[in-house]
Design a protein around this motif. Structure first.
Motif, PDB file in Angstrom:
ATOM      1  N   ALA A 131       0.915  -1.172  -0.051  1.00 42.10           N
ATOM      2  CA  ALA A 131      -0.146   0.195  -0.088  1.00 42.10           C
ATOM      3  C   ALA A 131       0.842   1.267  -0.067  1.00 42.10           C
ATOM      4  O   ALA A 131       0.516   2.265  -0.744  1.00 42.10           O
TER       5      ALA A 131
ATOM      6  N   HIS B  19       1.303   1.815  -3.671  1.00 48.32           N
ATOM      7  CA  HIS B  19       0.542   1.935  -4.527  1.00 48.32           C
ATOM      8  C   HIS B  19      -0.722   2.881  -4.227  1.00 48.32           C
ATOM      9  O   HIS B  19      -1.690   2.967  -5.089  1.00 48.32           O
ATOM     10  N   ALA B  20      -0.746   2.874  -3.042  1.00 47.43           N
ATOM     11  CA  ALA B  20      -2.133   3.758  -2.502  1.00 47.43           C
ATOM     12  C   ALA B  20      -2.138   5.059  -3.132  1.00 47.43           C
ATOM     13  O   ALA B  20      -1.186   5.778  -3.482  1.00 47.43           O
TER      14      ALA B  20
ATOM     15  N   GLN C 179      -6.803   7.192  -1.054  1.00 50.06           N
ATOM     16  CA  GLN C 179      -6.705   6.194   0.033  1.00 50.06           C
ATOM     17  C   GLN C 179      -5.858   6.709   1.053  1.00 50.06           C
ATOM     18  O   GLN C 179      -6.167   6.196   2.377  1.00 50.06           O
ATOM     19  N   CYS C 180      -4.914   7.414   0.653  1.00 49.32           N
ATOM     20  CA  CYS C 180      -4.115   7.996   1.808  1.00 49.32           C
ATOM     21  C   CYS C 180      -4.986   8.751   2.543  1.00 49.32           C
ATOM     22  O   CYS C 180      -4.867   8.640   3.868  1.00 49.32           O
TER      23      CYS C 180
ATOM     24  N   THR D 263      -9.608  -0.221   3.620  1.00 51.50           N
ATOM     25  CA  THR D 263      -8.746   0.647   2.773  1.00 51.50           C
ATOM     26  C   THR D 263      -7.348   0.218   2.820  1.00 51.50           C
ATOM     27  O   THR D 263      -6.823   0.143   1.459  1.00 51.50           O
ATOM     28  N   LEU D 264      -7.035  -0.179   3.820  1.00 51.49           N
ATOM     29  CA  LEU D 264      -5.386  -0.819   3.469  1.00 51.49           C
ATOM     30  C   LEU D 264      -5.282  -2.016   2.587  1.00 51.49           C
ATOM     31  O   LEU D 264      -4.322  -2.003   1.865  1.00 51.49           O
TER      32      LEU D 264
ATOM     33  N   THR E 175      -7.097  -3.030   0.517  1.00 47.64           N
ATOM     34  CA  THR E 175      -7.504  -2.619  -0.964  1.00 47.64           C
ATOM     35  C   THR E 175      -6.522  -1.821  -1.603  1.00 47.64           C
ATOM     36  O   THR E 175      -6.137  -1.995  -2.649  1.00 47.64           O
ATOM     37  N   ALA E 176      -5.873  -0.917  -0.925  1.00 44.25           N
ATOM     38  CA  ALA E 176      -4.961   0.151  -1.327  1.00 44.25           C
ATOM     39  C   ALA E 176      -3.450  -0.766  -1.721  1.00 44.25           C
ATOM     40  O   ALA E 176      -2.757  -0.310  -2.490  1.00 44.25           O
ATOM     41  N   SER E 177      -3.350  -2.151  -1.201  1.00 43.72           N
ATOM     42  CA  SER E 177      -2.306  -2.773  -1.581  1.00 43.72           C
ATOM     43  C   SER E 177      -2.277  -3.018  -3.266  1.00 43.72           C
ATOM     44  O   SER E 177      -1.133  -3.384  -3.820  1.00 43.72           O
TER      45      SER E 177
ATOM     46  N   ILE F 102       2.333   5.148   5.205  1.00 41.55           N
ATOM     47  CA  ILE F 102       1.976   4.732   3.686  1.00 41.55           C
ATOM     48  C   ILE F 102       1.755   6.023   2.850  1.00 41.55           C
ATOM     49  O   ILE F 102       2.076   5.983   1.626  1.00 41.55           O
TER      50      ILE F 102
END
Lengths: 233, 233
Positions: free
Chosen positions: B115, B118-119, B123-124, B156-157, B159-161, B205
């Motif tokens: 994450a 790629h976040a 998302q951050c 969220t974490l 997904t953000a991966s 992140i």
DNA sequence: GGGAAGATTAAGTATGACGTTTGCGTCACA
DNA sequence: TGTGACGCAAACGTCATACTTAATCTTCCC
């Protein structure tokens, strides 16, 4: 095709499932049970049973008056073994293989650490045996025999972790290993360093050295990622 | 019970599934479609559709002349969200919770590292927002509000991966967090140290510090294991 | 133009009949 | 007494049909 699954519904499933998983029907597409029944030349009952299974995989959604709607990829049950198989057989195979490999790399080192604590003597013996088998078949283009030992090694390792969630990922690892042998560039013999690592992992688990087992397995998985050009975390 | 699922087959499923997942029917037990139809007062068609779904989860096996046989636990599709839900509602809930927690602890730190790379900005922002929400609700017995933020943070974490396999585990983490709040001994406010860690993870992140995000998340998950008396790997 | 009542459509359910597989008991034979 | 083939019947599998339910679309009235 291996549409030989017993029963008509299984036959329909093994045709429709891969079609959807491969993205042949865009998300939002509606399929009508009557049309499917006509297409596959079976009764609506059979179609309905197949659709129920696809629905349980979250590949489609069945609503009255609307029809059977293909769901978005994000909603699919991507851990279902059949979904994994169908996707690996389809167009976005490379993407899928990367996702699975990253998952594997997160899980397998931890599983090895647990195995060092929980593995039974029989499992330790099996690990050593398969590691030896890998050594024996690592030269001279015995790729298929090598794959058998490699797969069995990792299945034993995951099972020996004592965690059922890990254990059930053996199919994923098997798919990855098989994919590498059959599709990836692996015309040459396996990397000798990787073979040695497997022997060392078996040894570490046998002696109960969890930290070492985890670290060595991490090296194996990092190598697996490198083969797919995934930069290590 | 939430047997309100649309359709009779869903109702049957939500009764039969939990029964089997909870182990009320020993593996090897045979159920007959006719008996089930009589028991639930529905037609055999409806029973057959429910059985198809159970079969797709590998909970049962349907064979001619024999009936519907309950499969061994090792064969179940333990990653199916419904199977997870049913098992968590049943007798071996503690065991299941441990298995899932160990899986989570293997995956989430790696996901955090990914994450960090790629976040998206959105998302951050969401991560920071939910971390702040956790801070705001961490005192004064606002456990339910805290749980909402905690769950959203981890979803969220994952997904953000950017890895779909990780992303789909958000339900597992949600189940773990909800289980802790509602069943575990959590009458007191959350551990302040854990709350701080979440804020730091969001920060790591945001700044793209993968190694730090992974390590901090590992601390969170180690804490989660400690709560269940699982010794850290 | 908007909203409500009704028509339409496609999935959901029920039922009964028939087909198919296969576990298991029976009987004959060595 | 043991073994093999044979055949029955039990249970799932498939089909056709009729009816029910509910979501969407249409139409019509206000």
């Amino acid at each position: 095709m291996d549409n030989a699954g017993q029963g008509l519904h299984a036959r329909v499933l093994e045709s429709l499932g891969p079609e959807i998983a491969a993205g042949e029907h865009r998300p939002g597409t509606v399929l009508r049970t009557d049309e499917l029944a006509q297409r596959f030349d079976v009764s609506r009952t059979v179609i309905r049973e197949a659709v129920r299974v696809l629905e349980s995989m979250h590949l489609v959604e069945s609503r009255r008056r609307v029809g059977v709607t293909v769901r978005a990829t994000e909603e699919w049950n991507v851990y279902d073994p059949r979904v994994i198989r169908w996707r690996l057989a389809g167009a976005d195979r490379p993407r899928q293989l990367r996702s699975l490999t990253v998952l594997r790399c997160a899980v397998e080192p931890v599983a090895a650490g647990l195995a060092a604590r929980h593995a039974s003597p029989e499992q330790c013996a099996a690990l050593t045996e398969h590691a030896m088998g890998m050594v024996a078949t690592s030269r001279g283009q015995q790729l298929d025999a090598y794959l058998v030992h490699d797969t069995a090694f990792h299945k034993t390792l995951l099972t020996a972790s004592g965690n059922e969630m890990f254990a059930r990922l053996h199919e994923v690892v098997a798919a990855i290993l098989a994919g590498r042998t059959h599709h990836h560039v692996m015309f040459t013999d396996p990397d000798p360093a990787a073979v040695t690592l497997h022997v060392q992992v078996a040894e570490a688990i046998r002696t109960g050295d969890a930290a070492r087992a985890e670290e060595l397995t991490r090296e194996i998985t990092v190598g697996a990622m490198a083969e797919l050009d995934i930069l290590a975390p």
